[in-house]
Design a protein around this motif. Sequence first.
Motif, PDB file in Angstrom:
ATOM      1  N   GLY A   7       0.961  -1.218  -0.072  1.00 15.14           N
ATOM      2  CA  GLY A   7       0.141  -0.040  -0.120  1.00 15.14           C
ATOM      3  C   GLY A   7       0.797   1.248   0.086  1.00 15.14           C
ATOM      4  N   THR A   9       1.740   2.797  -2.382  1.00 17.42           N
ATOM      5  CA  THR A   9       1.072   3.812  -3.531  1.00 17.42           C
ATOM      6  C   THR A   9       0.168   4.702  -2.921  1.00 17.42           C
ATOM      7  OG1 THR A   9      -0.298   2.072  -4.284  1.00 17.42           O
ATOM      8  CG2 THR A   9       1.824   2.507  -5.396  1.00 17.42           C
ATOM      9  N   GLY A  10      -0.280   4.390  -1.618  1.00 18.10           N
ATOM     10  CA  GLY A  10      -1.668   5.168  -1.361  1.00 18.10           C
ATOM     11  C   GLY A  10      -1.193   6.229  -0.009  1.00 18.10           C
ATOM     12  N   THR A  31       3.573  -3.760  -4.286  1.00 22.75           N
ATOM     13  CA  THR A  31       2.632  -3.342  -5.056  1.00 22.75           C
ATOM     14  C   THR A  31       1.943  -4.164  -6.223  1.00 22.75           C
ATOM     15  OG1 THR A  31       1.856  -1.689  -6.721  1.00 22.75           O
ATOM     16  CG2 THR A  31       3.958  -2.426  -6.777  1.00 22.75           C
ATOM     17  N   ARG A  32       0.471  -4.125  -6.267  1.00 24.46           N
ATOM     18  CA  ARG A  32      -0.034  -5.143  -7.365  1.00 24.46           C
ATOM     19  C   ARG A  32       0.466  -4.781  -8.601  1.00 24.46           C
ATOM     20  NH1 ARG A  32      -5.793  -3.489  -6.244  1.00 24.46           N
ATOM     21  NH2 ARG A  32      -4.670  -1.605  -6.249  1.00 24.46           N
ATOM     22  N   LEU A  73      -0.195  -2.246   4.611  1.00 24.40           N
ATOM     23  CA  LEU A  73      -1.334  -1.172   4.530  1.00 24.40           C
ATOM     24  C   LEU A  73      -2.427  -1.438   3.539  1.00 24.40           C
ATOM     25  CD1 LEU A  73       0.850   2.024   5.094  1.00 24.40           C
ATOM     26  CD2 LEU A  73      -0.357   1.130   6.723  1.00 24.40           C
ATOM     27  N   ALA A  74      -2.197  -2.259   2.642  1.00 20.27           N
ATOM     28  CA  ALA A  74      -2.863  -2.363   1.388  1.00 20.27           C
ATOM     29  C   ALA A  74      -4.356  -2.742   1.687  1.00 20.27           C
ATOM     30  CB  ALA A  74      -2.338  -3.366   0.491  1.00 20.27           C
ATOM     31  N   ARG A  94      -8.640  -7.252   2.432  1.00 24.66           N
ATOM     32  CA  ARG A  94      -7.933  -7.039   3.609  1.00 24.66           C
ATOM     33  C   ARG A  94      -7.477  -8.686   4.205  1.00 24.66           C
ATOM     34  NH1 ARG A  94     -10.300  -2.597   2.793  1.00 24.66           N
ATOM     35  NH2 ARG A  94      -9.104  -0.824   3.341  1.00 24.66           N
ATOM     36  N   SER A 119      -5.236  -1.890  10.998  1.00 23.87           N
ATOM     37  CA  SER A 119      -6.569  -2.163  11.201  1.00 23.87           C
ATOM     38  C   SER A 119      -7.158  -0.829  11.097  1.00 23.87           C
ATOM     39  CB  SER A 119      -6.571  -2.771  12.559  1.00 23.87           C
ATOM     40  OG  SER A 119      -8.038  -3.026  12.607  1.00 23.87           O
ATOM     41  N   ALA A 120      -8.087  -0.513  11.701  1.00 24.27           N
ATOM     42  CA  ALA A 120      -9.094   0.661  11.704  1.00 24.27           C
ATOM     43  C   ALA A 120      -9.937   0.854  12.928  1.00 24.27           C
ATOM     44  CB  ALA A 120      -9.818   0.889  10.418  1.00 24.27           C
ATOM     45  N   TRP A 150      -9.383  -9.251   9.932  1.00 20.96           N
ATOM     46  CA  TRP A 150      -8.306  -8.669   9.293  1.00 20.96           C
ATOM     47  C   TRP A 150      -7.232  -8.948  10.398  1.00 20.96           C
ATOM     48  CZ3 TRP A 150      -8.274  -2.580   8.404  1.00 20.96           C
ATOM     49  CH2 TRP A 150      -7.038  -2.340   7.343  1.00 20.96           C
ATOM     50  N   ILE A 169      -6.090   2.332  12.965  1.00 21.62           N
ATOM     51  CA  ILE A 169      -5.878   3.774  12.651  1.00 21.62           C
ATOM     52  C   ILE A 169      -7.225   4.415  12.572  1.00 21.62           C
ATOM     53  CG2 ILE A 169      -5.129   5.000  10.534  1.00 21.62           C
ATOM     54  CD1 ILE A 169      -3.410   2.568   9.778  1.00 21.62           C
ATOM     55  N   GLY A 170      -7.144   5.787  12.870  1.00 19.92           N
ATOM     56  CA  GLY A 170      -8.199   6.720  12.882  1.00 19.92           C
ATOM     57  C   GLY A 170      -8.611   7.353  11.622  1.00 19.92           C
ATOM     58  N   VAL A 172      -7.518   9.677   8.688  1.00 20.94           N
ATOM     59  CA  VAL A 172      -6.387  10.365   8.626  1.00 20.94           C
ATOM     60  C   VAL A 172      -6.524  11.547   7.736  1.00 20.94           C
ATOM     61  CG1 VAL A 172      -4.025  10.099   7.630  1.00 20.94           C
ATOM     62  CG2 VAL A 172      -5.071   8.143   8.574  1.00 20.94           C
TER      63      VAL A 172
END
Length: 308
Positions: A7, A9-10, A31-32, A73-74, A94, A119-120, A150, A169-170, A172
């Motif tokens: 991730g 590239t994000g 990356t994919r 992070l992907a 995920r 995670s989130a 996940w 993660i909150g 962002v």
Amino acid sequence: MRIGITGATGLIGGALASELAGRSHEVVALTRRAGAPDGLPAGVRSAQWNPGGDGADAGLVGVLEELDALVHLAGEPVGKRWTPARKRAIRESRVGGTKTLVAALGAAGNRPARFLAASAVGYYGPRGDEELAEDAPPGTDFLAEVCTEWEDASAGARQGGIETVLMRIGVVLSPRGGALATMLPPFRMGVGGRIGSGRQWMPWIHLADVVAAMVHLLEAPAGSLEPVYNLTAPNPVNNADFTSALGGALRRPTIFPVPGFGMRLAFGEMADALLLSGQRVVPRRLVASGFEFRHPEIGPALMDLVGN
Ligand SMILES: NC(=O)c1ccc[n+]([C@@H]2O[C@H](COP(=O)([O-])OP(=O)(O)OC[C@H]3O[C@@H](n4cnc5c(N)ncnc54)[C@H](OP(=O)(O)O)[C@@H]3O)[C@@H](O)[C@H]2O)c1
């Protein structure tokens, strides 16, 4: 250290790759995409992986064997209307992607010492005014279920002896992407306003702080980390206070509330999960670990990001 990032590239991964490269770490973007993706920071090299593929893939295993640490992070974006196909992609990218990665870590002869897995805050589900530290139990809605699966998949890396940290993660904040970038056009035109009642909590974090927190976790001494950290600012705000702070930073009025039914019409189920409810999350373990936020308060954080 040589650090792999899925991730990269994000929004978060790009900023993290840039910060780590600037701190003289060697960064490998997983990356994919075939070939070197556009926009990777200078000095960051890329390697292709297939999140839906086989964990025994020799190419992926070979890349992981070279790493000292891996940041995962992907995942399919969640901030768009949830069609059945998108919900499947949100879950599969995920849970399936993480299982692929963890299987490859298991197959590696030489493993990275540390694995930081995204995670989130959606893990906690909609929770009203309850203050939520890392030991709070999970929610039961779609996002909470996805986050739980996940996290379970990521935690599998511990069996390989890898120090594994789950990062809840909150929201962002960055003008370059994510929730704030979506909100900016109406607010800049002066037609922004609170969403629904405005009482729902928003566990925000400035992009610079989420990156700094990940660097803090990557560079911490071996064996010193907790299994889970909330990556959110220490002062969450409700949607009404966030709206006032954004209007203040932009010097624009915020007198046009958006009714909940309008959001439901536009965004369906996603509106209830992400826009009309929230979580009052606090980063208890980050603070206890000595991490110092550069942007702990929403007003100055928004001034820094989009201030006029
Ligand atoms: N931004 C936030 O506010 C926030 C809040 C909470 C949690 N998070 C989590 O933190 C992680 C990073 O967030 P972000 O905002 O930086 O994400 P992002 O900008 O959407 O980037 C995520 C990256 O994941 C890869 N990706 C996209 N769709 C995928 C799919 N279907 N299968 C596998 N990989 C896919 C892409 O990399 P390639 O094309 O290079 O493979 C993409 O660059 C995500 O997992 C997100 O859920 C973010």
